[in-house]
Structures are given as C-alpha cells and as structure tokens.
Design an enzyme around this catalytic site. Structure first.
Site, PDB file in Angstrom:
ATOM      1  N   HIS A  72      -3.958  10.883 -11.019  1.00 18.35           N
ATOM      2  CA  HIS A  72      -3.624   9.974  -9.909  1.00 18.35           C
ATOM      3  C   HIS A  72      -3.348  10.673  -8.587  1.00 18.35           C
ATOM      4  O   HIS A  72      -3.223  10.022  -7.564  1.00 18.35           O
ATOM      5  CB  HIS A  72      -2.406   9.115 -10.272  1.00 18.35           C
ATOM      6  CG  HIS A  72      -1.109   9.887 -10.224  1.00 18.35           C
ATOM      7  ND1 HIS A  72      -0.665  10.675 -11.256  1.00 18.35           N
ATOM      8  CD2 HIS A  72      -0.170  10.002  -9.254  1.00 18.35           C
ATOM      9  CE1 HIS A  72       0.489  11.224 -10.936  1.00 18.35           C
ATOM     10  NE2 HIS A  72       0.818  10.843  -9.721  1.00 18.35           N
TER      11      HIS A  72
HETATM   12  C1  UD1 Z   1       3.221   8.169  -5.669  1.00 18.14           C
HETATM   13  C2  UD1 Z   1       3.826   9.466  -5.154  1.00 18.14           C
HETATM   14  C3  UD1 Z   1       3.422  10.613  -6.080  1.00 18.14           C
HETATM   15  C4  UD1 Z   1       3.799  10.304  -7.526  1.00 18.14           C
HETATM   16  C5  UD1 Z   1       3.245   8.937  -7.936  1.00 18.14           C
HETATM   17  C6  UD1 Z   1       3.780   8.584  -9.300  1.00 18.14           C
HETATM   18  C7  UD1 Z   1       4.057   9.635  -2.692  1.00 18.14           C
HETATM   19  C8  UD1 Z   1       3.522  10.267  -1.478  1.00 18.14           C
HETATM   20  N1  UD1 Z   1       3.320   9.796  -3.826  1.00 18.14           N
HETATM   21  O1  UD1 Z   1       1.804   8.305  -5.630  1.00 18.14           O
HETATM   22  O2  UD1 Z   1       4.103  11.795  -5.685  1.00 18.14           O
HETATM   23  O3  UD1 Z   1       3.241  11.294  -8.344  1.00 18.14           O
HETATM   24  O4  UD1 Z   1       3.675   7.943  -6.997  1.00 18.14           O
HETATM   25  O5  UD1 Z   1       2.965   7.658  -9.951  1.00 18.14           O
HETATM   26  O6  UD1 Z   1       5.096   9.017  -2.648  1.00 18.14           O
HETATM   27  N2  UD1 Z   1      -0.789   0.780  -6.423  1.00 18.14           N
HETATM   28  C9  UD1 Z   1      -0.911  -0.441  -7.033  1.00 18.14           C
HETATM   29  N3  UD1 Z   1       0.152  -0.915  -7.749  1.00 18.14           N
HETATM   30  C10 UD1 Z   1       1.326  -0.252  -7.863  1.00 18.14           C
HETATM   31  C11 UD1 Z   1       1.443   0.984  -7.225  1.00 18.14           C
HETATM   32  C12 UD1 Z   1       0.386   1.496  -6.517  1.00 18.14           C
HETATM   33  O7  UD1 Z   1      -1.945  -1.099  -6.949  1.00 18.14           O
HETATM   34  O8  UD1 Z   1       2.243  -0.754  -8.543  1.00 18.14           O
HETATM   35  C13 UD1 Z   1      -1.958   1.313  -5.685  1.00 18.14           C
HETATM   36  C14 UD1 Z   1      -2.031   0.799  -4.249  1.00 18.14           C
HETATM   37  O9  UD1 Z   1      -3.377   0.676  -3.925  1.00 18.14           O
HETATM   38  C15 UD1 Z   1      -1.458   1.946  -3.457  1.00 18.14           C
HETATM   39  C16 UD1 Z   1      -1.939   3.153  -4.259  1.00 18.14           C
HETATM   40  O10 UD1 Z   1      -1.886   2.725  -5.615  1.00 18.14           O
HETATM   41  O11 UD1 Z   1      -1.905   1.961  -2.134  1.00 18.14           O
HETATM   42  C17 UD1 Z   1      -1.132   4.399  -4.099  1.00 18.14           C
HETATM   43  O12 UD1 Z   1       0.244   4.141  -4.341  1.00 18.14           O
HETATM   44  P1  UD1 Z   1       1.352   5.086  -3.644  1.00 18.14           P
HETATM   45  O13 UD1 Z   1       2.686   4.664  -4.110  1.00 18.14           O
HETATM   46  O14 UD1 Z   1       1.098   5.174  -2.183  1.00 18.14           O
HETATM   47  O15 UD1 Z   1       1.004   6.513  -4.190  1.00 18.14           O
HETATM   48  P2  UD1 Z   1       0.848   7.059  -5.669  1.00 18.14           P
HETATM   49  O16 UD1 Z   1      -0.511   7.602  -5.835  1.00 18.14           O
HETATM   50  O17 UD1 Z   1       1.312   6.042  -6.642  1.00 18.14           O
HETATM   51  N1  UDP Z   2       3.862   7.424 -17.593  1.00 15.15           N
HETATM   52  C1  UDP Z   2       3.952   6.190 -18.238  1.00 15.15           C
HETATM   53  N2  UDP Z   2       2.823   5.420 -18.328  1.00 15.15           N
HETATM   54  C2  UDP Z   2       1.619   5.816 -17.817  1.00 15.15           C
HETATM   55  C3  UDP Z   2       1.548   7.082 -17.171  1.00 15.15           C
HETATM   56  C4  UDP Z   2       2.692   7.853 -17.070  1.00 15.15           C
HETATM   57  O1  UDP Z   2       5.017   5.812 -18.715  1.00 15.15           O
HETATM   58  O2  UDP Z   2       0.642   5.063 -17.938  1.00 15.15           O
HETATM   59  C5  UDP Z   2       5.081   8.238 -17.472  1.00 15.15           C
HETATM   60  C6  UDP Z   2       4.935   9.646 -18.038  1.00 15.15           C
HETATM   61  O3  UDP Z   2       5.237   9.656 -19.408  1.00 15.15           O
HETATM   62  C7  UDP Z   2       5.945  10.416 -17.197  1.00 15.15           C
HETATM   63  C8  UDP Z   2       5.906   9.716 -15.859  1.00 15.15           C
HETATM   64  O4  UDP Z   2       5.328   8.436 -16.098  1.00 15.15           O
HETATM   65  O5  UDP Z   2       7.247  10.263 -17.733  1.00 15.15           O
HETATM   66  C9  UDP Z   2       5.043  10.488 -14.904  1.00 15.15           C
HETATM   67  O6  UDP Z   2       4.782   9.720 -13.774  1.00 15.15           O
HETATM   68  P1  UDP Z   2       3.496   9.942 -12.876  1.00 15.15           P
HETATM   69  O7  UDP Z   2       2.462  10.698 -13.612  1.00 15.15           O
HETATM   70  O8  UDP Z   2       3.137   8.614 -12.332  1.00 15.15           O
HETATM   71  O9  UDP Z   2       4.086  10.767 -11.646  1.00 15.15           O
HETATM   72  P2  UDP Z   2       4.420  12.322 -11.403  1.00 15.15           P
HETATM   73  O10 UDP Z   2       5.255  12.811 -12.521  1.00 15.15           O
HETATM   74  O11 UDP Z   2       3.129  13.049 -11.266  1.00 15.15           O
HETATM   75  O12 UDP Z   2       5.140  12.298 -10.095  1.00 15.15           O
END
Ligand code: UD1
Ligand code: UDP
Length: 369
Positions: A209
């Site tokens: 992601h």
């Molecule tokens: C964010 C964090 C990243 C973390 C990740 C965990 C920042 C800069 N990034 O990245 O460090 O690893 O969360 O998962 O804060 N979206 C949905 N539904 C949701 C959430 C997101 O559709 O419930 C989609 C939207 O299109 C959104 C995109 O995902 O624009 C990105 O979401 P965003 O929270 O900006 O960044 P992440 O990639 O989730």
């Molecule tokens: N995770 C989850 N369901 C998923 C993917 C990840 O519960 O479909 C959990 C995973 O086990 C870990 C946490 O989410 O505990 C990691 O989050 P993510 O990969 O979104 O973010 P990051 O750690 O890279 O910031």
C-alpha cells in the site's frame, strides 16, 4: 489526569488498543484515574479499515470523529490541525498521545505543541533516512515537538541521540508485540484457515500500500506481475488496501488479480491468523514486517529501506526493489532454502521488548507528565 489520544489510520487503532487496555487496568488498580478520550481524524473510514478494529479489539468509542478525508497531504494535515486544535482548546487535556508516523500523528502533535500541551509519541525515533517518504517527514517533525519519546527499539533511541535528542527518551518496547501476544491464540481459534480454504504453509501472504510502490504505474505493475508469475507455484493471498485496489483499477491492471486470491482488507484477528500460518510474507507494511518476525515467518519487504532493521539483521526479513525479476528470484531462492530447512525461521532475538510496552507507556505517562 486527562489524555486525548489521536488516531486516524489502521495501524494506529491496533497500537491504541494495547494502551487503552493498559489505561483501563491502571484505573482499576489506582486512585488516580486517567481519563482517556479518543479523537479519530477520519483518515481511514471504510468499515474494514476502521470500525472493525474498534469492535474486535474493544477500543473505547471515539469521543470525536472529525471525518477528514482530503486527498492531498497539505489539505488533509491542515484540516486536521485546525479541527484538533479546536478540540484541544475545549478539552484542555494534560497530555496528547500520538502513534507512529501518519498525517494524523503530525497534525495531532503540532496542534498540541502550539497549545503547550505535552505530546507523548509512541514509536518515536524510527528513521528510514529517506525524506521522500511522507512518513519520514511526519516522524521527524513529531519527535521534535514531543516531550515523551517512547521508542520501540534501542535503534530508535540511538537515532534520536544522533539528532541530539535524549531528554524524555525511553525504550519501552513495541506495543504491536503486546497486541500480537494478546491475540495470537484467539486469532487461530476464531479464524481457522479453513475459512479461506487454505493450508498451513500453503500460501504466500502479501500486502502492498505504500505511496512509493503504488503511485508509479511501472512499479505497481512490476510488483503485481511478479506476484502473478509466482502464483503458478504457490497460492498468493492478498488483502488489498483500498488505495492499491483503486490504483490497480486506474492503471488498467485488474487482470493481474485474476490468478491471485485477492481479499478486501481483513480484520486484525484474521490477519494474525493468516500471517502465523503463511509460508512467506511479502509486504511494504511496517507492521507486517514485524508481525512476520514475531511469528517466525520469512519476510520479503518491497522497499529500499526499513525502519525495523532488527528484522533484517536477524535474517528473517530481506529488502527487495520493485524490479520484477529480482522479486521472483528472491522469493524463489527463499522457497528453495525453506524446502531444504523444513522449519520456520527462528529469530532468537527479543529486540521488541517483552510484550509489556503498553504498561510501561502508562507508567511513564503517570510519572513524567
Ligand atoms: C496511511 C499512512 C501510511 C500508513 C497507512 C496505513 C500517511 C501519509 N500515510 O497511508 O503511513 O502506512 O495509512 O494503512 O498518513 N482509502 C479508502 N478508504 C479508507 C482509507 C483510505 O478508500 O478507509 C483510500 C482513499 O482513496 C485515500 C487513499 O486510500 O485517498 C489513501 O489513504 P491515506 O490515508 O491518504 O493513505 P494510506 O495509503 O492509507
Ligand atoms: N492489517 C490488518 N488487515 C489488513 C492489513 C493489515 O489487520 O488487511 C494489520 C496488520 O496486521 C498490522 C497493521 O494492520 O498490524 C499494519 O497496518 P498497515 O500495513 O496498514 O500500515 P503500516 O504498518 O505500514 O503503517
């Protein structure tokens, strides 16, 4: 004592679950009561990215949900800053608790620091030394304005020391280790592999992601093309982050999913169950790299750097570029070595503490704030 906890993204709900439980335990045993109010910025909002964690991990319901879902970093962080500030002015807490390195973390820390409210940063001191990552900017700035810098590892303590930060720095261990230990057995019981028609050691588990891998079509295409070619020898299970699913669709890459077992994002207990029985984990997630290490499952991390360097030095995790051939070669090589060894990796190390990080965080909160 009143504390506002700011969360917004999936991994933060998981980390906050451990600390909220430790706060409740503290309150049961002490006269001094810690009143925790949770503020959800709304950064993650889908049922499977947010609500499912609050229910399953029994996290107290957020007092505030700001519902902020802006697309750009500036707009998202700016709106969060203004709205969190308004809550803090109203609530006048004794401290603000933030986790990790997301935009929600930075906005919370900045809002509190400007109001002279002490900031407690859980997962302080992690560095990738890559300023192109939004997370690196968020971490560095959050650490600069925090009073209590609660590090998950000794490496994180040393990173802060190298930046001249030593006051308020403690190595408390990793809260995610606490959560894994707490739920590991329950996860396997409640969500057996039969739920997905899978067998122990019979699949590769993948999550992707991170912006650096998803935002360039060439890189995302190479990763998924590699997964597709690996799927002819080993089932590839991939719970898809909504960001990744959307971009695959935008780039016209849906065909890569045909041979993969693509799922919606799964709940935490489902993920723990899937991780613990996987033959190999391929990811760019910070949390998943560590969880692979906790379960003794070999991990390939599709990134140029990692903040979790202990997993690499233990030989359980290896970094890999977004080159398709390199991904395939590294994973095939790992499978071959596993076939020769016939056992899960033994990390033999405890760099992430003893599973008591949350209690340590609460102790420091009471003693230092
Ligand atoms: C964010 C964090 C990243 C973390 C990740 C965990 C920042 C800069 N990034 O990245 O460090 O690893 O969360 O998962 O804060 N979206 C949905 N539904 C949701 C959430 C997101 O559709 O419930 C989609 C939207 O299109 C959104 C995109 O995902 O624009 C990105 O979401 P965003 O929270 O900006 O960044 P992440 O990639 O989730
Ligand atoms: N995770 C989850 N369901 C998923 C993917 C990840 O519960 O479909 C959990 C995973 O086990 C870990 C946490 O989410 O505990 C990691 O989050 P993510 O990969 O979104 O973010 P990051 O750690 O890279 O910031």
């Amino acid at each position: 004592m009143k504390v506002i906890t700011v969360v917004g993204a999936r991994p933060q709900f998981i980390k906050a679950a451990a600390v909220s439980r430790a706060i409740a335990e503290y309150n049961d045993m002490n006269d001094l009561q810690i009143e925790e109010k949770i503020l959800h910025t709304g950064q993650h909002y889908d049922e499977q990215m947010s609500a499912v964690f609050f229910e399953q991990l029994e996290i107290p319901k957020p007092k505030y949900n700001l519902g902020i879902v802006e697309k750009t970093h500036g707009a998202m962080t700016g709106r969060m800053l203004a709205d969190i500030e308004a809550v803090l002015i109203d609530e006048t807490p004794d401290a603000l608790l933030v986790y990790g390195d997301t935009n929600s973390t930075l906005a919370g820390a900045l809002a509190a620091a400007k109001l002279h409210i002490p900031v407690i940063h859980v997962e302080a001191g992690l560095r990738s030394f890559n300023m192109m990552m939004p997370e690196e900017i968020n971490r560095i700035l959050t650490d600069r304005v925090s009073q209590l810098l609660l590090c998950p590892t000794q490496t994180a303590v040393e990173n802060l020391a190298a930046e001249g930060i030593s006051a308020g720095v403690y190595n408390v261990g990793d809260v995610m280790f606490d959560v894994t230990l707490y739920y590991r057995d329950k996860a396997r019981e409640q969500f057996p592999l039969t739920r997905w028609g899978l067998e122990e050691n019979g699949y590769l588990l993948c999550t992707i992601h991170r912006a650096e891998n998803t935002d360039e079509p060439g890189k995302l295409g190479a990763i998924f093309s590699a997964l597709q070619s690996l799927s002819s020898q080993l089932k590839v299970v991939i719970p898809l982050h909504p960001r990744t699913r959307k971009l695959l669709n935008d780039y016209g890459y849906d065909h890569y999913l045909q041979d993969l077992y693509a799922l919606e994002p799964v709940s935490y207990l489902e993920m723990i169950s899937l991780e613990s029985a996987a033959k190999i984990i391929v990811t760019d997630s910070g949390g998943m790299q560590k969880e692979a290490f906790f379960h003794g499952v070999s991990c390939v991390t599709i990134r140029d750097q990692t903040e979790w360097v202990e997993t690499v030095s233990a030989g359980v995790n290896q970094l890999c570029s977004t080159d398709k051939e390199q991904i395939v070669v590294i994973i095939n090589d790992l499978l071959l070595r596993q076939a020769q060894k016939q056992s899960k990796a033994d990390n033999g190390m405890q760099p992430y503490g003893k599973g008591k990080a949350a209690q340590e965080i609460v102790r420091l909160l009471v003693e230092e704030i």
